[in-house]
Design a protein around this motif. Structure first.
Motif, PDB file in Angstrom:
ATOM      1  N   ASP A  55      -2.209-135.483 -34.706  1.00 22.66           N
ATOM      2  CA  ASP A  55      -1.882-136.738 -35.394  1.00 22.66           C
ATOM      3  C   ASP A  55      -0.868-137.555 -34.600  1.00 22.66           C
ATOM      4  O   ASP A  55      -0.958-138.791 -34.539  1.00 22.66           O
ATOM      5  N   ARG A  58      -2.693-139.125 -31.681  1.00 23.85           N
ATOM      6  CA  ARG A  58      -3.529-140.251 -32.119  1.00 23.85           C
ATOM      7  C   ARG A  58      -2.670-141.478 -32.422  1.00 23.85           C
ATOM      8  O   ARG A  58      -3.047-142.614 -32.107  1.00 23.85           O
ATOM      9  N   SER A  59      -1.504-141.238 -33.008  1.00 25.33           N
ATOM     10  CA  SER A  59      -0.613-142.363 -33.317  1.00 25.33           C
ATOM     11  C   SER A  59      -0.161-143.070 -32.047  1.00 25.33           C
ATOM     12  O   SER A  59       0.010-144.298 -32.021  1.00 25.33           O
ATOM     13  N   ALA A  61      -1.724-143.714 -29.511  1.00 24.40           N
ATOM     14  CA  ALA A  61      -2.761-144.581 -28.936  1.00 24.40           C
ATOM     15  C   ALA A  61      -2.676-146.009 -29.472  1.00 24.40           C
ATOM     16  O   ALA A  61      -3.276-146.918 -28.886  1.00 24.40           O
ATOM     17  N   PHE A  62      -1.953-146.215 -30.546  1.00 21.39           N
ATOM     18  CA  PHE A  62      -1.845-147.562 -31.118  1.00 21.39           C
ATOM     19  C   PHE A  62      -0.681-148.308 -30.459  1.00 21.39           C
ATOM     20  O   PHE A  62       0.412-147.760 -30.317  1.00 21.39           O
ATOM     21  N   PRO A  63      -0.876-149.549 -30.075  1.00 21.70           N
ATOM     22  CA  PRO A  63       0.174-150.281 -29.355  1.00 21.70           C
ATOM     23  C   PRO A  63       1.408-150.588 -30.201  1.00 21.70           C
ATOM     24  O   PRO A  63       2.479-150.826 -29.649  1.00 21.70           O
ATOM     25  N   PHE A  64       1.262-150.557 -31.519  1.00 17.16           N
ATOM     26  CA  PHE A  64       2.393-150.905 -32.380  1.00 17.16           C
ATOM     27  C   PHE A  64       3.238-149.697 -32.785  1.00 17.16           C
ATOM     28  O   PHE A  64       4.227-149.836 -33.495  1.00 17.16           O
ATOM     29  N   THR A  65       2.857-148.482 -32.355  1.00 15.05           N
ATOM     30  CA  THR A  65       3.578-147.276 -32.771  1.00 15.05           C
ATOM     31  C   THR A  65       4.942-147.202 -32.081  1.00 15.05           C
ATOM     32  O   THR A  65       5.066-147.434 -30.880  1.00 15.05           O
ATOM     33  N   ARG A  66       5.951-146.864 -32.861  1.00  9.77           N
ATOM     34  CA  ARG A  66       7.315-146.697 -32.341  1.00  9.77           C
ATOM     35  C   ARG A  66       7.857-145.339 -32.771  1.00  9.77           C
ATOM     36  O   ARG A  66       7.448-144.759 -33.781  1.00  9.77           O
ATOM     37  N   GLU A  79       4.073-143.956 -26.407  1.00 16.06           N
ATOM     38  CA  GLU A  79       2.887-144.151 -25.585  1.00 16.06           C
ATOM     39  C   GLU A  79       2.266-142.812 -25.212  1.00 16.06           C
ATOM     40  O   GLU A  79       2.972-141.798 -25.038  1.00 16.06           O
ATOM     41  N   THR A  80       0.957-142.811 -25.061  1.00 11.86           N
ATOM     42  CA  THR A  80       0.218-141.570 -24.842  1.00 11.86           C
ATOM     43  C   THR A  80       0.631-140.861 -23.561  1.00 11.86           C
ATOM     44  O   THR A  80       0.872-139.634 -23.567  1.00 11.86           O
TER      45      THR A  80
END
Length: 289
Positions: A55, A58-59, A61-66, A79-80
């Motif tokens: 999880d 996967r998170s 991979a989203f550009p808005f994840t902090r 970032e991945t």
């Protein structure tokens, strides 16, 4: 209670594998040391487990994840690429730690790295003959919860014994304490507690939980008397005034234990009160099937 005097083959404290779940929490190192000690004492193999949480990946991979820096308290992109590198470094660090702990204890030891859900991956690796060791305080320690959510679920779902590390040192004269309630689960808990008391050269204390059924209580107590008479080391037996978890905590305040042994089907472990009890216990706790 099934044959507490030992006319049937009794389960011992020995285990084929001692599994320990490792992560980045502060309790992880304590869990590793406890697992290595158990593996040495029980003549088992140490198998450390590190699960890369799917999880989280996967998170990333989203550009808005902090994520929030643990030291700075400031948000930064998750970032991945950097996350994968961090997980590889963590796995390498945990592998060295597991190998060093095994070398100190003079046992076989290794680390298995899995990717997925922590709970599902641990359960997939665990068999009824394994002994699973968990740190009591996980990521949820920051919220004041002394028993992490993963540990709470694995206590009830793991097929074999589960050991929760303690949160304070034990005194040399402290006993191994076994809680006896339901007659059908008492045999395994008593046999394991007796073996642990012998291994640690400690006294053994039995705490009896009141039962609603008078006939069941009389049968349990009769069988227990026979078991106590045939047991070495000597056993002290005390009765709790009620089956409320707070009564067990009060008993442990009067007589701190080196280890507490409970059957998984004990009413003391049911629901949120059971989780709160495990979080409040300062001594190491072993849950038997």
């Amino acid at each position: 209670m099934t044959d507490p005097a030992g006319t049937q083959p009794s389960p011992s404290a020995e285990a084929g594998r001692i599994l320990v779940l490792l992560d980045a929490s502060r309790a992880s190192q304590a869990a590793l040391e406890a697992a290595a000690t158990l593996a040495s004492t029980l003549q088992g193999e140490l198998q450390a487990i590190f699960v890369e949480e799917a999880d989280l990946l996967r998170s990333a991979a989203f550009p808005f994840t902090r994520e929030i820096g643990s030291l700075s308290g400031q948000p930064r992109p998750l970032e991945t690429g950097p996350l994968e590198s961090r997980l590889r470094r963590r796995a390498a660090h945990l592998r060295r730690a597991a190998e060093q702990a095994a070398a100190r204890a003079r046992i076989r030891g290794s680390l298995e790295v899995r990717r997925g859900s922590v709970r599902r991956e641990v359960l997939a690796l665990t068999t009824p003959g394994d002994f699973l060791v968990l740190g009591k305080i996980g990521w949820s320690a920051a919220t004041g919860n002394r028993l992490g959510s993963t540990a709470r679920r694995l206590v009830h779902e793991a097929p074999g014994r589960v050991h929760l590390t303690g949160t304070r040192p034990t005194r040399p004269d402290s006993p191994v304490l076994v809680v006896v309630d339901a007659p059908e689960t008492a045999h395994e808990a008593l046999a394991f507690a007796r073996a642990r008391a012998r291994q640690q050269q400690r006294p053994l204390t039995v705490l009896l939980v009141p039962l609603d059924d008078p006939d069941a209580a009389r049968e349990r107590d009769r069988a227990l008397s026979e078991w106590v008479a045939a047991t070495d080391p000597p056993v002290r037996v005390h009765s709790l005034r009620s089956s409320a978890p707070r009564e067990l905590l009060r008993a442990l305040e009067r007589q701190p234990a080196a280890e507490v042994v409970l059957g998984r089907e004990s009413p003391l472990l049911v629901g949120p009160q059971g989780d709160a009890l495990l979080g409040a216990l300062e001594a190491p706790v072993t849950i038997t099937p």
